[in-house]
Write a protein that holds these residues in place. Structure first.
Motif, PDB file in Angstrom:
ATOM      1  N   GLY A 261      -4.329  14.101  34.127  1.00 23.54           N
ATOM      2  CA  GLY A 261      -3.106  13.855  34.853  1.00 23.54           C
ATOM      3  C   GLY A 261      -3.122  12.502  35.537  1.00 23.54           C
ATOM      4  O   GLY A 261      -3.905  11.606  35.185  1.00 23.54           O
ATOM      5  N   PHE A 262      -2.273  12.338  36.528  1.00 24.36           N
ATOM      6  CA  PHE A 262      -2.178  11.071  37.249  1.00 24.36           C
ATOM      7  C   PHE A 262      -3.457  10.822  38.043  1.00 24.36           C
ATOM      8  O   PHE A 262      -3.977  11.717  38.709  1.00 24.36           O
ATOM      9  N   VAL A 263      -3.977   9.605  37.963  1.00 29.09           N
ATOM     10  CA  VAL A 263      -5.194   9.224  38.679  1.00 29.09           C
ATOM     11  C   VAL A 263      -4.828   8.176  39.719  1.00 29.09           C
ATOM     12  O   VAL A 263      -4.198   7.160  39.404  1.00 29.09           O
ATOM     13  N   GLU A 264      -5.197   8.405  40.959  1.00 27.32           N
ATOM     14  CA  GLU A 264      -4.909   7.455  42.040  1.00 27.32           C
ATOM     15  C   GLU A 264      -5.640   6.138  41.808  1.00 27.32           C
ATOM     16  O   GLU A 264      -6.700   6.101  41.165  1.00 27.32           O
ATOM     17  N   GLU A 265      -5.060   5.062  42.354  1.00 23.67           N
ATOM     18  CA  GLU A 265      -5.637   3.735  42.167  1.00 23.67           C
ATOM     19  C   GLU A 265      -7.099   3.686  42.575  1.00 23.67           C
ATOM     20  O   GLU A 265      -7.933   3.086  41.892  1.00 23.67           O
ATOM     21  N   GLU A 266      -7.427   4.314  43.704  1.00 23.81           N
ATOM     22  CA  GLU A 266      -8.800   4.229  44.198  1.00 23.81           C
ATOM     23  C   GLU A 266      -9.793   4.978  43.322  1.00 23.81           C
ATOM     24  O   GLU A 266     -11.008   4.758  43.411  1.00 23.81           O
TER      25      GLU A 266
END
Length: 383
Positions: A261-266
Motif C-alpha cells: 500500500g501507500f508508504v510514507e516518505e520517511e
C-alpha cells in the motif's frame, strides 16, 4: 547575499509527488544557505515546510496520464497582499502553470522581482501535447514576465520549446543524497534484523504508465522458464486504480508477492535499501527519474528502469540499467532481474556506476547552479 525566494506552484503541498519533492528539497537546501524561502501554492492544509501561502482552491483532473490538482481562480487581492508582505527577490514558478493562480502571481509581480520558470513535464500522449500548446498560447502574455527558463531534463526542455516556444538551461531534479543514505542507515540500525534475500521492490503509482503490470508479466515469464533463484520474492508499494487488478494477478503466481500500500516518505529509504533489485518499469511520460536516484541513494543493490526518454536521460544511457518496455518486455525484464540476483560481479559493477551518478544530482550541486540562474534573473531586472 541572502535572497527572499518564492516558489510558485499551482498544486498542493499536502502530498509529495515529483514536483513537490523538487521544490521542498531544493527549498530546504536554499534555507540552509541563509535564504528566506516561501511557497505560494494551491490549496494546502498540511504543508511539510514553513512559510507556505495557499492562494487558491483546487480541483482534481486527469492530464498526461496522471491525476492532478488544478487551481480555481485565485483572488488577486490575496496575491497582491502576499507579494507585498515579502518583497520577493525571486519568484520561481513551476511550469507548465495555470493562468488562474501562478499566471496571476506573475501578472502581479513587482518589476524588480526576478522570475524563473522550471519545466517538469514530458508529454505522455497526443492530448497532452495539444493541451500543452493551448496552455502555452493562453499563458503567452504572462510568460513574457519570465527572465530565465530551466528544465529538469532534455525531455522537459523539448516540451518547453514545443509548447511555450522558450529555451532554457537544463538543471536536474535534486536529491538529498546524505539525507536518504542516513535514513536508510538509521532504519537498518533500529529496525528488526532481516534474513530476506533476492528481494525485488516496485515503488510507484498503480497506473498504466508506471508499469506495475509489466513487472508482473516478467515474474510470470520467469516462473514459466524457471529463471529466478530460490527465495525470490517481490514487494509492491503504492496505490492507484490498478492495485486491485495487480493483486488478483499476483494470486495466480507462485512467487511470494506482498502489496504494502501507500508508504510514507520517511519509510521509503528503508524499503528501497532492502531491495536487491529496485524495479521501475515506467513506459513513458517521464520527464526525469527522481525515484531512480532515491533508490540508488538509499542503497538498493541494483536499480533497473524502463527505457523511456526521461529515465534514459537520468541514467545517462546505461543500457545495463535500462530495459525495453516493448512487446518482449516480460522476457527482457525477467532476464535482467535474474542477472542482478545471480551475477554478483555484473550487479556490483552496475551498482558502482549508479552510485557515481549521485554527485551530479545531489541537492548541493543543483542549488549551486540554481543560485547562478537567480543572480542572472535579478541582474536582468535591476539594470
Amino acid at each position: 547575499m541572502p535572497l527572499t525566494i518564492g516558489f510558485v506552484f499551482d498544486d498542493t503541498l499536502d502530498v509529495l509527488d515529483g514536483v513537490q519533492q523538487h521544490i521542498v528539497t531544493i527549498g530546504e537546501e536554499l534555507r540552509r544557505r541563509g535564504h528566506d524561502v516561501h511557497y505560494l501554492v494551491g490549496e494546502t492544509h498540511d504543508s511539510p515546510v514553513p512559510n507556505t501561502h495557499p492562494l487558491s482552491r483546487n480541483v482534481m483532473v486527469r492530464f498526461n496520464g496522471n491525476r492532478m490538482r488544478i487551481p480555481l481562480p485565485a483572488k488577486r487581492a490575496r496575491i497582491r497582499e502576499t507579494l507585498a508582505a515579502h518583497d520577493f527577490d525571486i519568484l520561481h514558478v513551476q511550469a507548465p502553470y495555470s493562468p488562474f493562480m501562478a499566471g496571476r502571481v506573475l501578472s502581479a509581480a513587482s518589476r524588480h522581482t526576478g522570475v524563473v520558470a522550471t519545466y517538469h513535464i514530458a508529454s505522455a500522449d497526443l492530448a497532452s501535447r495539444v493541451g500543452g500548446r493551448l496552455l502555452g498560447l493562453i499563458n503567452a502574455s504572462t510568460h513574457r514576465r519570465v527572465d530565465e527558463v530551466v528544465a529538469v531534463s532534455q525531455v522537459a526542455a523539448r516540451y518547453a520549446e514545443q509548447t511555450a516556444h522558450v529555451r532554457g538551461v537544463v538543471i536536474p531534479n535534486p536529491v538529498d543524497v546524505d539525507k536518504l543514505a542516513g535514513a536508510a542507515r538509521a532504519a537498518r540500525r533500529t529496525g528488526p534484523s532481516s534474513s530476506e534475500e533476492h528481494l525485488a521492490v516496485f515503488l510507484g503509482r498503480f497506473v498504466p504508465r508506471k508499469g506495475a503490470e509489466l513487472l508482473l508479466d516478467a515474474i510470470a515469464y520467469g516462473e514459466a522458464h524457471d529463471m529466478f533463484p530460490e527465495g525470490f520474492h517481490v514487494k509492491f508499494a503504492g496505490k492507484g486504480p490498478l492495485l486491485d487488478e495487480c493483486r488478483r494477478r499476483a494470486e495466480a503466481l507462485r512467487t511470494p508477492i506482498e502489496f504494502l500500500g501507500f508508504v510514507e516518505e520517511e519509510d521509503k529509504p528503508a524499503l528501497l535499501a532492502s531491495a536487491d533489485v529496485a524495479v521501475f518499469p515506467a513506459t513513458g511520460g517521464e520527464s526525469f527519474g527522481i525515484v531512480l536516484l532515491e533508490a540508488i541513494a538509499s542503497g538498493a543493490g541494483v536499480t533497473l528502469a524502463g527505457d523511456n526518454p526521461g529515465y534514459r536521460s537520468t541514467l545517462l544511457g546505461d543500457d545495463d540499467a535500462l530495459f525495453d518496455v516493448g512487446a518482449d518486455h516480460a522476457r527482457v525484464l525477467a532476464d535482467r532481474i535474474r542477472r542482478a540476483l545471480v551475477d554478483p560481479d555484473w550487479a556490483q559493477a552496475l551498482h558502482e556506476r549508479e552510485l557515481r551518478l549521485l554527485a551530479r544530482y545531489d541537492v548541493g550541486s543543483v542549488a549551486d547552479r540554481l543560485e547562478e540562474v537567480y543572480r542572472r534573473a535579478i541582474a536582468d531586472r535591476r539594470r
